[in-house]
Design an enzyme around this catalytic site. Sequence first.
Site, PDB file in Angstrom:
ATOM      1  N   SER A  12       0.835  -1.208   0.000  1.00 59.65           N
ATOM      2  CA  SER A  12       0.000   0.000   0.000  1.00 59.65           C
ATOM      3  C   SER A  12       0.870   1.258   0.000  1.00 59.65           C
ATOM      4  CB  SER A  12      -0.976  -0.005   1.188  1.00 59.65           C
ATOM      5  OG  SER A  12      -0.321   0.341   2.383  1.00 59.65           O
ATOM      6  N   ARG A  64      22.463 -14.324   0.607  1.00 64.24           N
ATOM      7  CA  ARG A  64      21.834 -13.003   0.629  1.00 64.24           C
ATOM      8  C   ARG A  64      22.645 -12.024  -0.216  1.00 64.24           C
ATOM      9  NH1 ARG A  64      22.132 -11.116   6.193  1.00 64.24           N
ATOM     10  NH2 ARG A  64      21.126  -9.264   5.361  1.00 64.24           N
ATOM     11  N   ASN A 106      13.291   3.919   3.879  1.00 62.75           N
ATOM     12  CA  ASN A 106      12.297   2.962   4.379  1.00 62.75           C
ATOM     13  C   ASN A 106      11.278   3.698   5.238  1.00 62.75           C
ATOM     14  OD1 ASN A 106      11.145   0.372   4.968  1.00 62.75           O
ATOM     15  ND2 ASN A 106      12.194   0.379   6.948  1.00 62.75           N
ATOM     16  N   HIS A 108       8.778   2.944   8.600  1.00 59.40           N
ATOM     17  CA  HIS A 108       8.566   1.981   9.682  1.00 59.40           C
ATOM     18  C   HIS A 108       7.405   2.465  10.558  1.00 59.40           C
ATOM     19  CE1 HIS A 108       9.642  -1.147  12.550  1.00 59.40           C
ATOM     20  NE2 HIS A 108       9.406  -0.259  13.494  1.00 59.40           N
TER      21      HIS A 108
END
Lengths: 201, 201
Positions: A12, A64, A106, A108
Amino acid sequence: MKIGILVSGRGSNMEALIHACQDGRIDGQAVVVISDRAEAGALEIARQLGVEARFMDPKSHDSREAFDRSLVDALKEAGVELVCLAGYMKLVTQAFIDAFAGRIVNIHPSLLPSFPGLCAQQQALEYGCKVTGCTVHLVELAMDSGPILMQATVPILDDDTEQSLSERLLVEEHRLYVEAVSLLASHRFTLEGRRARTDLR
Amino acid sequence: MKIGILVSGRGSNMEALIHACQDGRIDGQAVVVISDRAEAGALEIARQLGVEARFMDPKSHDSREAFDRSLVDALKEAGVELVCLAGYMKLVTQAFIDAFAGRIVNIHPSLLPSFPGLCAQQQALEYGCKVTGCTVHLVELAMDSGPILMQATVPILDDDTEQSLSERLLVEEHRLYVEAVSLLASHRFTLEGRRARTDLR
């Protein structure tokens, strides 16, 4: 500015960023969406919005680091200059951070440094906080620890559940992430140590 | 409700509480102020406001526990039912907490659980937070860890210093502490686990 968005779920916040690029609130173009999970709903939403969307399989990489090298290649190939994590659940490696130094961001769902990690809304509820919020920050190797660009607060109500709180937080997340990426795309932040300043005041 | 206030410094939060008791915003009476530091400015301010104020010397006691036993005796002697810490810098012991279980409250200049301990304002600035605030909480043995009663937010501005931020925070601290102690004195909080609720909504 060409923007790449990493997702793992419904995306979203990704959707909010793409809309803001397309209607001009962000002076940038969402050029690629990459998910580390094949089933991420975000991939289909991105395609519907006309943005290239790819699944990259961590299991087809030896480590990774190898996965992140492929990720960097794919982003660079698309010309990405700014990487936005939007519910991306994989921890990034140093190679990834080095490839986009200072240009990975980012969001959070807590007022960091409170409640890093998973289930931040539930953590805040269980702690008994009266206010929580969301944080847009630059990404460093340690999870949820980079310099903070913007924060917004959301009150916790006596009858809040994780769902009701998460829903109210999401509204603020979408607003804040668009505002922060808009400022980033216009190079409006400067860093002094950990303190990010804008030239807006 | 008879209120005792513990201080170590200038006691601006103490002053706010005494004023609020005297003008009726808090349905309680500040009956005694005790400082663990002889030089605390709060002692003189309390006396000027007509409240008994005492210095109790930690050095004349063999241990923190012995000091806290004397402190409990002094508070009980004054009929104290609710203990408010107002810049009280000494860690309390279990005996003290047991003597006033659930009736010891503190105000801390951060949005706990972020930035417990000393210099919370400076910690928030150095972390690069965009918002901080203050927290009124019940006191448990671990510092700055008890259930939260109320929180208020204060934005951090780009040009804030520790002093400018602390001054803006103090205004909110005084307002919030008075409101929380008013609700406590009127028995308006209930606890479910760590979540404090009021019957105000």
